[in-house]
Scaffold this motif. Structure first.
Motif, mmCIF file in Angstrom:
data_model
loop_
_atom_site.group_PDB
_atom_site.id
_atom_site.type_symbol
_atom_site.label_atom_id
_atom_site.label_comp_id
_atom_site.label_asym_id
_atom_site.label_seq_id
_atom_site.Cartn_x
_atom_site.Cartn_y
_atom_site.Cartn_z
ATOM 1 N N ARG B 114 0.821 -1.214 0.000
ATOM 2 C CA ARG B 114 0.000 0.000 0.000
ATOM 3 C C ARG B 114 0.854 1.263 0.000
ATOM 4 N NH1 ARG B 114 -2.359 -4.240 1.844
ATOM 5 N NH2 ARG B 114 -4.626 -4.469 1.873
ATOM 6 N N ASP B 115 2.142 1.105 -0.314
ATOM 7 C CA ASP B 115 3.077 2.242 -0.324
ATOM 8 C C ASP B 115 3.126 2.953 1.022
ATOM 9 O OD1 ASP B 115 3.954 1.868 -2.878
ATOM 10 O OD2 ASP B 115 2.386 3.136 -3.756
ATOM 11 N N ALA B 116 2.889 2.209 2.095
ATOM 12 C CA ALA B 116 2.897 2.836 3.425
ATOM 13 C C ALA B 116 4.233 2.649 4.125
ATOM 14 C CB ALA B 116 1.771 2.264 4.274
ATOM 15 N N VAL B 117 5.034 1.681 3.694
ATOM 16 C CA VAL B 117 6.428 1.617 4.158
ATOM 17 C C VAL B 117 7.318 1.289 2.954
ATOM 18 C CG1 VAL B 117 5.885 0.785 6.494
ATOM 19 C CG2 VAL B 117 6.504 -0.854 4.722
ATOM 20 N N ASP B 118 8.578 1.718 3.059
ATOM 21 C CA ASP B 118 9.566 1.453 2.016
ATOM 22 C C ASP B 118 10.500 0.363 2.547
ATOM 23 O OD1 ASP B 118 11.575 1.406 0.195
ATOM 24 O OD2 ASP B 118 12.108 3.547 0.385
ATOM 25 N N LEU B 119 10.345 -0.845 2.024
ATOM 26 C CA LEU B 119 11.136 -1.974 2.549
ATOM 27 C C LEU B 119 12.640 -1.759 2.331
ATOM 28 C CD1 LEU B 119 8.943 -5.060 1.504
ATOM 29 C CD2 LEU B 119 9.184 -4.062 3.787
ATOM 30 N N ASP B 120 13.002 -0.920 1.344
ATOM 31 C CA ASP B 120 14.431 -0.667 1.092
ATOM 32 C C ASP B 120 15.092 0.035 2.273
ATOM 33 O OD1 ASP B 120 14.231 -1.860 -1.329
ATOM 34 O OD2 ASP B 120 14.006 0.014 -2.470
ATOM 35 N N ARG B 121 14.283 0.691 3.114
ATOM 36 C CA ARG B 121 14.856 1.390 4.271
ATOM 37 C C ARG B 121 14.927 0.481 5.498
ATOM 38 N NH1 ARG B 121 11.192 6.505 4.827
ATOM 39 N NH2 ARG B 121 12.517 6.897 6.645
ATOM 40 N N PHE B 220 20.477 -20.687 13.765
ATOM 41 C CA PHE B 220 20.374 -21.075 12.361
ATOM 42 C C PHE B 220 20.002 -19.830 11.566
ATOM 43 C CE2 PHE B 220 19.135 -23.058 8.540
ATOM 44 C CZ PHE B 220 19.551 -24.389 8.544
ATOM 45 N N VAL B 221 20.790 -19.511 10.537
ATOM 46 C CA VAL B 221 20.490 -18.312 9.734
ATOM 47 C C VAL B 221 20.335 -18.713 8.276
ATOM 48 C CG1 VAL B 221 21.334 -16.072 8.942
ATOM 49 C CG2 VAL B 221 21.707 -16.779 11.320
ATOM 50 N N GLU B 222 19.160 -18.425 7.710
ATOM 51 C CA GLU B 222 18.933 -18.612 6.281
ATOM 52 C C GLU B 222 19.065 -17.258 5.608
ATOM 53 O OE1 GLU B 222 15.528 -20.806 4.706
ATOM 54 O OE2 GLU B 222 15.250 -21.697 6.691
ATOM 55 N N VAL B 223 19.837 -17.195 4.569
ATOM 56 C CA VAL B 223 20.001 -15.937 3.845
ATOM 57 C C VAL B 223 18.857 -15.810 2.838
ATOM 58 C CG1 VAL B 223 21.506 -14.573 2.365
ATOM 59 C CG2 VAL B 223 22.492 -16.063 4.127
ATOM 60 N N CYS B 224 18.071 -14.732 2.976
ATOM 61 C CA CYS B 224 16.843 -14.632 2.179
ATOM 62 C C CYS B 224 16.898 -13.494 1.156
ATOM 63 C CB CYS B 224 15.638 -14.434 3.079
ATOM 64 S SG CYS B 224 15.441 -15.745 4.300
ATOM 65 N N SER B 225 17.872 -12.606 1.274
ATOM 66 C CA SER B 225 17.936 -11.498 0.319
ATOM 67 C C SER B 225 19.371 -11.056 0.163
ATOM 68 C CB SER B 225 17.099 -10.310 0.805
ATOM 69 O OG SER B 225 17.773 -9.661 1.874
ATOM 70 N N LYS B 226 19.608 -10.258 -0.859
ATOM 71 C CA LYS B 226 20.930 -9.701 -1.089
ATOM 72 C C LYS B 226 21.333 -8.835 0.115
ATOM 73 C CE LYS B 226 24.224 -9.251 -4.201
ATOM 74 N NZ LYS B 226 25.191 -9.298 -3.110
ATOM 75 N N LYS B 227 20.367 -8.056 0.604
ATOM 76 C CA LYS B 227 20.615 -7.198 1.756
ATOM 77 C C LYS B 227 21.056 -8.029 2.968
ATOM 78 C CE LYS B 227 16.943 -4.676 2.156
ATOM 79 N NZ LYS B 227 15.738 -4.162 2.849
ATOM 80 N N GLY B 228 20.365 -9.161 3.143
ATOM 81 C CA GLY B 228 20.700 -10.060 4.255
ATOM 82 C C GLY B 228 22.099 -10.625 4.087
ATOM 83 N N ALA B 229 22.421 -11.007 2.854
ATOM 84 C CA ALA B 229 23.758 -11.568 2.574
ATOM 85 C C ALA B 229 24.836 -10.538 2.879
ATOM 86 C CB ALA B 229 23.827 -12.016 1.120
ATOM 87 N N ASN B 230 24.571 -9.291 2.467
ATOM 88 C CA ASN B 230 25.553 -8.223 2.709
ATOM 89 C C ASN B 230 25.785 -8.006 4.200
ATOM 90 O OD1 ASN B 230 25.837 -7.788 0.016
ATOM 91 N ND2 ASN B 230 24.471 -6.007 -0.067
ATOM 92 N N LEU B 231 24.705 -7.994 4.958
ATOM 93 C CA LEU B 231 24.835 -7.783 6.407
ATOM 94 C C LEU B 231 25.662 -8.896 7.034
ATOM 95 C CD1 LEU B 231 24.176 -6.462 9.159
ATOM 96 C CD2 LEU B 231 22.041 -7.766 9.180
ATOM 97 N N LEU B 232 25.326 -10.125 6.661
ATOM 98 C CA LEU B 232 26.022 -11.263 7.269
ATOM 99 C C LEU B 232 27.515 -11.235 6.897
ATOM 100 C CD1 LEU B 232 25.467 -13.723 9.057
ATOM 101 C CD2 LEU B 232 25.159 -15.075 6.977
#
Lengths: 504, 383
Positions: B114-121, B220-232
């Motif tokens: 609904r454009d109410a949050v920006d997941l990129d942030r 246990f950590v599953e990597v689910c996104s590029k952002k997640g991979a970068n953080l890890l």
């Protein structure tokens, strides 16, 4: 609910009535007759709790003498109350054959010239049924405000100190005098005037009362017979009002002291079930507003009593309350911080509190419950040819009391922006009044113009007005007749007529 | 380098975090790293308030305070998505790290639609969740079923199908199935939940599948996104966490635990929805007939928001000042969220009249999902 049945008696078909298995609309003011009639039917059928009566009570025979009179046969009670005999029979049977059973009541029982009689009658029927001192039973007064129980517990009454310790009791008087340590002593050990009585004293004996200090109350909208109240307050030499908004009463004051609202202060509140609960401050009060105890302490200091009002926090005051109040003696902020908190009486630090009263014995010296035979008396003012309808008053869910807070809420104002008078369609037809038409409601005390709400949700012959609204204030109309013991006014029944407003 | 789909055992390098956190303190260490490295401007997590029954959502900007949010609180029946929205709305450029359960994740996805949050942030650290327990019921359950003073309990957990408490003088576990058959246990919506591992977060973390010498000592950590991979990757490189690849047997067990939870969820759906179907309109009418129109269900729904200011007045079908309100008051909301109800249970949890609202809206959504395609996307028109 696990199959429990709900019996609901009210002149109005309210949201609670919708939840009921048996709804009994009745003429306001016929409570004692109804309860006596139910007791007669219960006794006739042998549904009374004989063991409870024998072991836990006395004066049953005296009660029986009155309630078994023909005056309280279901046929006669039906004539007085307007409840069909069949409904009364069903109610008596459910009460008599289902154990335990609870009776819950609110101001509909108490705000009558026979308020004390009504409460005693509720106690009578519950003793008759053995419905006291066990879970799911009891005489349950639903208090009119979140902390009215706490206010009464704290001695905000003219005849008692905290926890109903009598001001006239010499030992109690000495205890408080010693604890507070005023160099010039405390007030004499004699009863004061109730609020409602003060209003009469002000008008009947001008000069006897000179000054009044009103905190968080708006009698210019909430007391009966507002013209009388105005006259009374105008008779004062000096009026101080402490409140969170400039109420109708505050407008008449010589001095207004701005107070903190519920969300801006710490403390405790005591609910209708005697549970003392912590009350936590969410934000600071605005502007110059202060917590009530701070205002009083500062005022006392100006009067030379700084030493007797040294408080730095609400907790210090609670500690003092616990020290001088037997039923709060075992409480402190640490214990009250638990989510379940504590019910009074809680006499010692080890005591778990008392969620259920009267389990083994009652509070009379011999531990027995006393049946009080009570005859039904009609309200102080009943309909006649000139004022042919019963007017009853009350609240609506959307607003609270005199609306000083809720009418300032845009959301609640959007739900209910003003008052009304409820009229049964048959009565409205006879009067030639249409729904939403503005009418004039008149009693012996005054008149107001108010929109009619024509609805079958009110019993024929009865009219109802919510009392929250200054522009069509129900209490212009209500009767200042008082219960002789509790001095509570008869908000719930007076005689009214309704007129069409003719264009000039 | 971590890639989407990779699975690791992860634990904090810092000895203090290792001690305070559960299962190696990986989430605490990752949030701490995200904050101290400037990847995010604040972290939203839940810390213990007055006691273990009091879960308090907290925005943290000082990395040293992240450790205060270590550990899980199953009596925290919160939904964080609207808090995230409020934070992003009032901090226009800030980025936020959030520890999310499945329902928080779904709530954020619905808000994003609904454009109410920006997941990129956002950096979302998902935690697997078997369900939460209402605090009032939890205290009652511990007093009555565990026969322990709830104030003496300093830790609770849900593990291997049991609700386990640790208290002064011992620990005790009772099978969740047994508790729930007697009316205790998890919230009704949690029982029906089928979103146990939030794989739409950036990392999906939890204890399921951690076996061998790492059991209880790593997450246990599953990597689910590029952002997640970068953080890890960055956190490993900076020495904030340590990892090793998850072992196949652990991955298999993780799948089994998740499968068992899903079976249980399906069992409760069958049970609840079949009971409701036997008298659907009667039940909805009867239950909502207690409504006092307090608007709590609307205010706390992740999918119902703001336009509601106008609804507080009169509408064509919902008249002002009526209690209970016209049935349209509820039907309107059910219709609005019919393909978006995430079964977070907030409407039901916070209803002062105990109306089982989530049961109704969840039933409506699952029924609709089984019958209609495609699902909601914001329409590019107004009609």
């Amino acid at each position: 609910m696990n199959g429990a049945k709900v019996i609901y008696a009210d002149p109005r078909y309210t949201a609670t009535a919708r939840q009921a298995d048996l709804y009994m609309p009745f003429v306001s003011g016929s409570d004692v007759a109804i309860l006596n009639g139910l007791m007669q039917e219960i006794i006739k059928n042998g549904w009374e709790d004989k063991e409870f009566i024998a072991k836990r009570t006395k004066d049953y025979e005296k009660l029986k003498e009155v309630v078994m009179k023909d005056a309280y046969s279901l046929e006669n009670v039906s004539k007085i109350s307007g409840i069909p005999v069949e409904s009364l029979k069903t109610a008596a049977e459910w009460l008599g054959t289902t154990k335990p059973g609870a009776i819950l009541y609110s101001m509909g029982i108490t705000q009558h010239t026979v308020g004390v009689d009504n409460v005693k009658s509720v106690a009578n029927i519950q003793m008759l049924l053995g419905n006291l001192g066990k879970p799911g039973s009891g005489v349950n007064a639903l208090r009119g405000q979140n902390n009215v129980q706490g206010a009464c517990d704290m001695g905000a009454l003219p005849v008692v100190f905290t926890a109903y310790q009598k001001v006239t009791d010499a030992a109690v008087h000495k205890k408080f005098a010693d604890a507070w340590g005023f160099p010039d002593g405390i007030c004499e050990p004699k009863n004061g005037y109730e609020v409602t009585v003060m209003m009469d004293v002000l008008t009947d004996n001008p000069g006897e009362l000179k000054c009044m200090y009103i905190m968080g109350e708006n009698p210019m909208l909430s007391d009966p017979d507002l013209n009388h109240v105005r006259h009374a307050l105008e008779s004062l030499e000096f009026l101080v009002v402490q409140d969170i908004f400039l109420t109708e009463t505050a407008e008449m004051a010589d001095v207004v002291l701005p107070a903190a609202c519920y969300a801006e202060r710490n403390g405790t509140q005591t609910s209708t079930e005697r549970r003392v609960q912590m009350w936590r401050k969410a934000q600071d009060p605005p502007g110059e507003a202060k917590e009530d105890w701070q205002i009083i302490s500062e005022l006392a200091a100006k009067m030379g009593y700084a030493k007797q009002f040294p408080y730095q926090s609400a907790e210090e005051i609670f500690t003092e309350v616990a020290a001088v109040t037997p039923s709060y003696h075992g409480m402190n902020y640490e214990r009250l911080s638990k989510p379940e908190a504590l019910h009074w009486p809680c006499p010692t630090l080890e005591h778990p509190g008392t969620p259920i009263l009267h389990k083994e014995k009652f509070s009379h010296p011999d531990g027995l419950g006393i049946f009080t035979p009570i005859e039904w008396k009609p309200p102080a003012e009943v309909p006649d040819a000139e004022y042919p309808f019963v007017l009853t008053t009350g609240r609506v869910l959307w607003h609270w009391h005199t609306g000083s807070m809720t009418r300032r809420s845009a959301t609640l104002d959007a739900e209910v922006p003003t008052g009304w008078i409820e009229i049964n369609p048959e009565d409205a037809k006879a009067l030639g009044i249409k729904d939403k038409e503005k009418v004039r409601a008149v009693t012996r005390r005054g008149s107001v113009e108010v929109p009619a709400k024509v609805t079958k949700d009110i019993m024929k012959g009865i009219m109802f007005m919510p009392f929250h609204f200054a522009e069509c204030a129900a209490n212009i109309l209500t009767n200042n007749a008082l219960d002789p013991i509790a001095k509570i006014p008869e908000f719930k029944a007076c005689a009214v007529k309704v007129e069409k407003i003719m264009e000039a | 380098m971590a890639a989407i789909g990779d699975m690791f055992y992860t634990w904090a390098a810092d000895a203090d975090v290792l001690k305070k956190g559960e299962c190696g303190g990986a989430i605490t260490a990752l949030q701490q790293y995200a904050l101290s490295s400037g990847m995010v401007d604040a972290v939203l997590a839940v810390r213990k308030g007055a006691d273990i029954y009091d879960a308090v959502p907290t925005f943290i900007t000082n990395p040293a305070e992240v450790a205060e949010t270590a550990g899980s609180l199953h009596c925290g029946t919160l939904l964080l998505s609207k808090l995230v929205k409020d934070y992003l709305d009032s901090n226009k450029t800030a980025r936020l790290g959030v520890t999310v359960k499945g329902c928080d994740t779904m709530g954020l996805i619905e808000l994003a639609k609904r454009d109410a949050v920006d997941l990129d942030r956002l950096i979302l650290l998902g935690v697997n969740c078997g369900g939460s327990v209402s605090p009032v019921l939890a205290r009652k359950m511990i007093r009555e079923k565990f026969e322990v003073d709830p104030d003496l309990v300093h830790k609770e957990e849900i593990d291997k199908g049991q609700f386990i408490i640790e208290y002064e003088g011992g620990h005790k576990g009772i099978k969740i199935d047994d508790l729930e058959d007697e009316g205790y246990g998890r919230r009704s919506n949690c029982r029906r939940c089928l979103y146990k591992v939030p794989r739409q977060a950036d990392l999906a973390c939890g204890n399921w599948g951690v076996i061998g010498d790492k059991a209880g000592k790593a997450t246990f950590v599953e990597v689910c996104s590029k952002k997640g991979a970068n953080l890890l990757d960055a956190a490993v490189k900076a020495g904030a966490v340590k990892t090793e690849p998850a072992i196949p047997k652990g991955i298999e067990i993780r799948g089994k635990v998740e499968g068992a939870m899903l079976n249980l969820g399906n069992k409760w759906r069958k049970k609840n929805f079949e009971a409701l179907a036997s008298d659907l309109w009667g039940t909805i009418g009867r239950e909502t007939g207690r409504c006092i129109k307090c608007y709590s269900c609307i205010e706390n729904c992740p999918v119902c928001f703001p336009a509601a200011e106008d609804l507080k007045g009169k509408s064509r079908m919902v008249i002002s000042g009526e209690v209970p309100p016209n049935p349209m008051f509820h039907l309107r909301r059910f219709a609005h969220i019919s393909d978006s109800c995430i079964n977070c249970g907030q409407c039901e949890e916070l209803c002062p009249m105990d109306i089982p609202l989530a049961l109704f809206s969840h039933a409506i959504r699952t029924e609709g999902d089984s019958a209609f395609e495609p699902k909601l996307g914001k329409a590019p028109y107004t009609n």
